[in-house]
Design an enzyme around this catalytic site. Structure first.
Site, PDB file in Angstrom:
ATOM      1  N   GLY A  25       0.834  -1.202   0.000  1.00 63.07           N
ATOM      2  CA  GLY A  25       0.000   0.000   0.000  1.00 63.07           C
ATOM      3  C   GLY A  25       0.864   1.245   0.000  1.00 63.07           C
ATOM      4  O   GLY A  25       2.091   1.178   0.099  1.00 63.07           O
ATOM      5  N   GLY A  30       4.954   7.395   2.683  1.00 65.94           N
ATOM      6  CA  GLY A  30       5.766   6.488   1.897  1.00 65.94           C
ATOM      7  C   GLY A  30       4.967   5.313   1.366  1.00 65.94           C
ATOM      8  O   GLY A  30       3.769   5.179   1.640  1.00 65.94           O
ATOM      9  N   ASP A 140       1.026   9.030  15.881  1.00 68.03           N
ATOM     10  CA  ASP A 140       0.290   8.950  14.617  1.00 68.03           C
ATOM     11  C   ASP A 140      -0.665   7.766  14.696  1.00 68.03           C
ATOM     12  O   ASP A 140      -0.873   7.041  13.728  1.00 68.03           O
ATOM     13  CB  ASP A 140       1.252   8.812  13.441  1.00 68.03           C
ATOM     14  CG  ASP A 140       0.586   9.164  12.106  1.00 68.03           C
ATOM     15  OD1 ASP A 140      -0.455   9.857  12.130  1.00 68.03           O
ATOM     16  OD2 ASP A 140       1.103   8.742  11.052  1.00 68.03           O
TER      17      ASP A 140
HETATM   18  N1  LIG Z   1       3.326  -4.111   8.858  1.00 72.74           N
HETATM   19  C1  LIG Z   1       2.471  -4.212   7.846  1.00 72.74           C
HETATM   20  N2  LIG Z   1       2.003  -5.413   7.462  1.00 72.74           N
HETATM   21  C2  LIG Z   1       1.135  -5.529   6.439  1.00 72.74           C
HETATM   22  N3  LIG Z   1       0.683  -4.486   5.728  1.00 72.74           N
HETATM   23  C3  LIG Z   1       1.098  -3.260   6.073  1.00 72.74           C
HETATM   24  C4  LIG Z   1       2.019  -3.058   7.139  1.00 72.74           C
HETATM   25  N4  LIG Z   1       2.247  -1.736   7.246  1.00 72.74           N
HETATM   26  C5  LIG Z   1       1.498  -1.151   6.305  1.00 72.74           C
HETATM   27  N5  LIG Z   1       0.818  -2.055   5.597  1.00 72.74           N
HETATM   28  C6  LIG Z   1      -0.103  -1.789   4.473  1.00 72.74           C
HETATM   29  O1  LIG Z   1       0.343  -0.666   3.766  1.00 72.74           O
HETATM   30  C7  LIG Z   1      -0.685   0.286   3.689  1.00 72.74           C
HETATM   31  C8  LIG Z   1      -0.065   1.676   3.767  1.00 72.74           C
HETATM   32  O2  LIG Z   1       0.529   1.814   5.035  1.00 72.74           O
HETATM   33  P1  LIG Z   1       0.987   3.212   5.584  1.00 72.74           P
HETATM   34  O3  LIG Z   1       1.486   3.055   6.978  1.00 72.74           O
HETATM   35  O4  LIG Z   1       1.903   3.827   4.612  1.00 72.74           O
HETATM   36  O5  LIG Z   1      -0.412   3.968   5.547  1.00 72.74           O
HETATM   37  P2  LIG Z   1      -0.854   5.269   6.296  1.00 72.74           P
HETATM   38  O6  LIG Z   1      -0.771   5.012   7.747  1.00 72.74           O
HETATM   39  O7  LIG Z   1      -2.154   5.643   5.704  1.00 72.74           O
HETATM   40  O8  LIG Z   1       0.221   6.326   5.861  1.00 72.74           O
HETATM   41  P3  LIG Z   1       1.157   7.255   6.742  1.00 72.74           P
HETATM   42  O9  LIG Z   1       1.502   6.476   7.977  1.00 72.74           O
HETATM   43  O10 LIG Z   1       2.315   7.465   5.848  1.00 72.74           O
HETATM   44  O11 LIG Z   1       0.360   8.471   7.011  1.00 72.74           O
HETATM   45  C9  LIG Z   1      -1.597  -0.019   4.862  1.00 72.74           C
HETATM   46  O12 LIG Z   1      -2.902   0.365   4.615  1.00 72.74           O
HETATM   47  C10 LIG Z   1      -1.488  -1.513   4.968  1.00 72.74           C
HETATM   48  O13 LIG Z   1      -2.424  -2.111   4.133  1.00 72.74           O
END
Ligand SMILES: Nc1ncnc2c1ncn2[C@@H]1O[C@H](COP(=O)(O)OP(=O)(O)OP(=O)(O)O)[C@@H](O)[C@H]1O
Length: 622
Positions: A25, A30, A140
């Site tokens: 995702g 990032g 966050d």
């Molecule tokens: N540890 C993980 N295991 C599995 N999938 C993950 C993991 N971390 C993130 N993802 C997947 O990646 C997607 C994007 O994660 P990300 O943390 O970048 O999203 P966000 O919290 O919306 O963004 P940000 O934290 O940058 O504001 C998530 O919605 C999830 O589906």
């Protein structure tokens, strides 16, 4: 094995020792990739948009910022495994969690049912307590960072927000969703673990109601509601409402700690404890015992640069690459350090039983059967922001004048006529002798006596013959006039002269306060503090204003931006002052309108002079 989207051109095929095989995702900061470590274990690799300049120092600062986060147990978190920099791109490696985020699940299936929300509440409170116990903060915490694995909820992105701040890549900027940020985080007054507790409560509300806890709309509208409104908690299971409400306190010191949340949720007498998997309840109770439940640990107050909104209407210059968030203005406060680690912190968790990162907190799929038709996700509440309205011409110089009633001119009576009553002007009145006796009883003063030292019109009145009904009418008029004069003299006159310094009550303010003034009136006296929201930037910042009555100037301070300026009176009324603001950079001069509200607060609105308010906020004395 993990499902992931195919890699795109330009995506890395490897980062450090990690082989990258697909996309999980993309978020604000990032893209997240599915990868494998050397042992073949699945991992999630978040490659940040940020590009690090500044050589080894910045790299060390980034990696070092995860020190506390790496000590957090993987019991209810996606444990941090690594943090490094490839070229100038920092990345974070965490446990891979097989499941969607809470955001994704609610978007696809709607609000979660009571059983799921209860397990979410306990599981994520366990994660928060473990994070705080390790000396870390999340900062966050939000639905997008709750991953719903087959073994329960896992909190992801632990340590990322503090690490971004450590390398001066502040989070919480314009464009980011402020829905899960605590009031103190928005106002930049310094944040600690209590901000995570607020976000925990807001996240649970989202899970239960299927919509953001403070409604939808522009970031500034949402921020206003976070600052001033109480969200509706009725979508939550009854057993969670009180705890969630206390966690949503506007004052961070009034919120329970994460350990305190667990203490309440897993109290032996609480029905919730019995519904939790034994391993989860045991971990939660152990964390609750090992951490302070009431005294919310707060870092030393420090400006949180995350949302730092310079109150300048023009965009700040952006020396960073376009993919990176906009930087702070050069003279904005320096970033707050990551939360200090408690010196006595043990190096590792868990507490109840040794739990490897992949430990299974409890079984049960949080994704199942929780759709509730009464929780209609379309019924989104959109509240109106409290601030305003601002009348275009609040300083309209319309004095509240009070016309003086004219004194009646009493016709001079004929002193010789002492026997014959004056013909009655109204037929049927005055034809009875007892009327005369009654009148005599009232006017028993000898005819000549009252003239000494008396106003002429009163003296003349005494010359009326008893029983004369014209005299009665004249007397009534006179008494009415006297009462009117007394009211004007005692009550209205001081107010008209602006001598009444008691704050206006609701409904009174407009009537008495729209009178023009030439200096700061009494009602503005003192120091006023509050938070202004910069609509243009979708950010907020604290403001302090000090007025001294009788002066033509006042002092305005923006503590977060370290600006102090002078407000100079241009025109105004007892209710609204129009002033010019002269303030040094990085803040911006302009015109300011300050308006007293019926509830005793002030609304402070700034504009560049063109009439459109660039930012505004509610201030209270303090
Ligand atoms: N540890 C993980 N295991 C599995 N999938 C993950 C993991 N971390 C993130 N993802 C997947 O990646 C997607 C994007 O994660 P990300 O943390 O970048 O999203 P966000 O919290 O919306 O963004 P940000 O934290 O940058 O504001 C998530 O919605 C999830 O589906």
């Amino acid at each position: 094995m993990a499902e992931a989207l195919p890699l795109q051109p330009g995506d890395p095929r490897g980062l450090g020792e990690y082989e990258i095989s697909g996309r999980l995702g993309v978020g604000e900061h990032g893209a997240v990739f599915l990868g494998r470590d050397r042992s073949g274990r699945a991992v999630a690799v978040k490659l940040l948009h940020l590009r690090l300049s500044g050589g080894q120092e910045a790299r060390d600062a980034f990696a070092g910022a995860f020190a506390a986060a790496r000590r957090v147990s993987g019991f209810c978190t996606a444990g941090i495994l690594d943090a490094a920099v490839e070229g100038d791109r920092p990345y974070v490696v965490s446990e891979w969690v097989d499941g969607p985020s809470l955001t994704q699940l609610v978007a696809e299936e709607g609000p979660r049912g009571a059983a799921v929300v209860e397990r979410l509440a306990v599981g994520t409170a366990v994660a928060l307590a473990a994070i705080h116990r390790a000396g870390a903060v999340h900062h966050d915490f939000k639905p997008a960072n709750i991953l719903l694995g087959r073994d329960g909820p896992r909190v992801s992105d632990v340590g990322v927000a503090p690490a971004l701040r450590a390398v001066d890549a502040a989070t919480g900027r314009s464009g980011e969703d402020p829905s899960y940020r605590a009031p103190e985080q928005l106002s930049g007054m310094g944040v600690g673990p209590a901000a995570d507790v607020f976000a925990w409560a807001a996240t649970l509300l989202f899970a239960a109601a299927g919509r953001p806890p403070f409604g939808e709309g522009s970031p500034s509208e949402v921020m206003q509601r976070i600052m001033y409104d109480e969200p509706d908690v009725t979508a939550l299971p009854e057993v969670l409402r009180d705890t969630v409400t206390s966690a949503l306190a506007k004052d961070p010191a009034a919120r329970p700690t994460a350990a305190g949340l667990l203490e309440r949720l897993l109290d032996d007498s609480a029905p919730l404890a019995a519904r939790m998997p034994e391993s989860l309840a045991a971990e939660g109770r152990a964390l609750a015992k090992s951490s302070p439940a009431s005294a919310q640990p707060q870092p030393a107050p420090a400006p949180d640069p995350a949302p730092a909104p310079p109150p300048v209407p023009s965009p700040a210059p952006s020396p960073a690459p376009s993919s990176a968030p906009s930087p702070e203005p050069p003279s904005a406060p320096s970033p707050a350090p990551a939360a200090a680690e408690p010196p006595s912190m043990p190096p590792s968790m868990p507490l109840a039983a040794p739990a490897p990162p992949s430990a299974t907190p409890f079984s049960g799929d949080l994704r199942q059967g929780s759709w509730s038709p009464q929780n209609d996700p379309d019924a989104t509440r959109v509240d109106t922001p409290r601030i305003g309205p601002f009348p275009e011409d609040a300083a309209s110089p319309e004095p509240a004048t009070q016309a003086m009633p004219a004194l009646p001119s009493a016709p001079p009576p004929d002193p010789s006529d002492r026997t014959e009553p004056t013909p009655h002007l109204i037929p049927g009145l005055g034809s009875h002798r007892h009327d005369e006796r009654d009148s005599t009883a009232i006017l028993s003063i000898p005819p000549e006596e009252p003239r000494r030292g008396m106003p002429p019109f009163l003296a003349n009145l005494t010359r009326f013959k008893p029983g004369n009904h014209l005299l009665g009418v004249a007397l009534s008029l006179t008494i009415g006039v006297l009462v009117g004069v007394a009211i004007i003299a005692l009550v209205l006159w001081p107010q008209l002269r602006g001598e009444d310094d008691t704050p206006p009550r609701a409904g009174q303010a407009n009537a008495v306060d729209d009178r023009p003034v030439t200096t700061v009136p009494e009602g503005f006296a003192g120091t006023w503090k509050g938070t202004a929201v910069n609509s243009g930037r979708g950010a907020s910042f604290p403001i302090e204003v000090t007025f001294e009555p009788g002066n033509k100037t006042a002092r305005a301070v923006y503590p977060q931006n370290r600006c102090a300026g002078t407000l100079t009176f241009t025109k105004g009324t007892n209710r609204t002052l129009q002033m010019t603001l002269a303030i040094p950079k990085p803040c911006t001069s302009g015109t300011v309108k300050v308006t007293r509200q019926a509830d005793g607060s002030l609304v402070y609105a700034w504009s560049a002079g063109a009439g459109q308010y660039g930012y505004q906020g509610k201030l209270t004395r303090g």
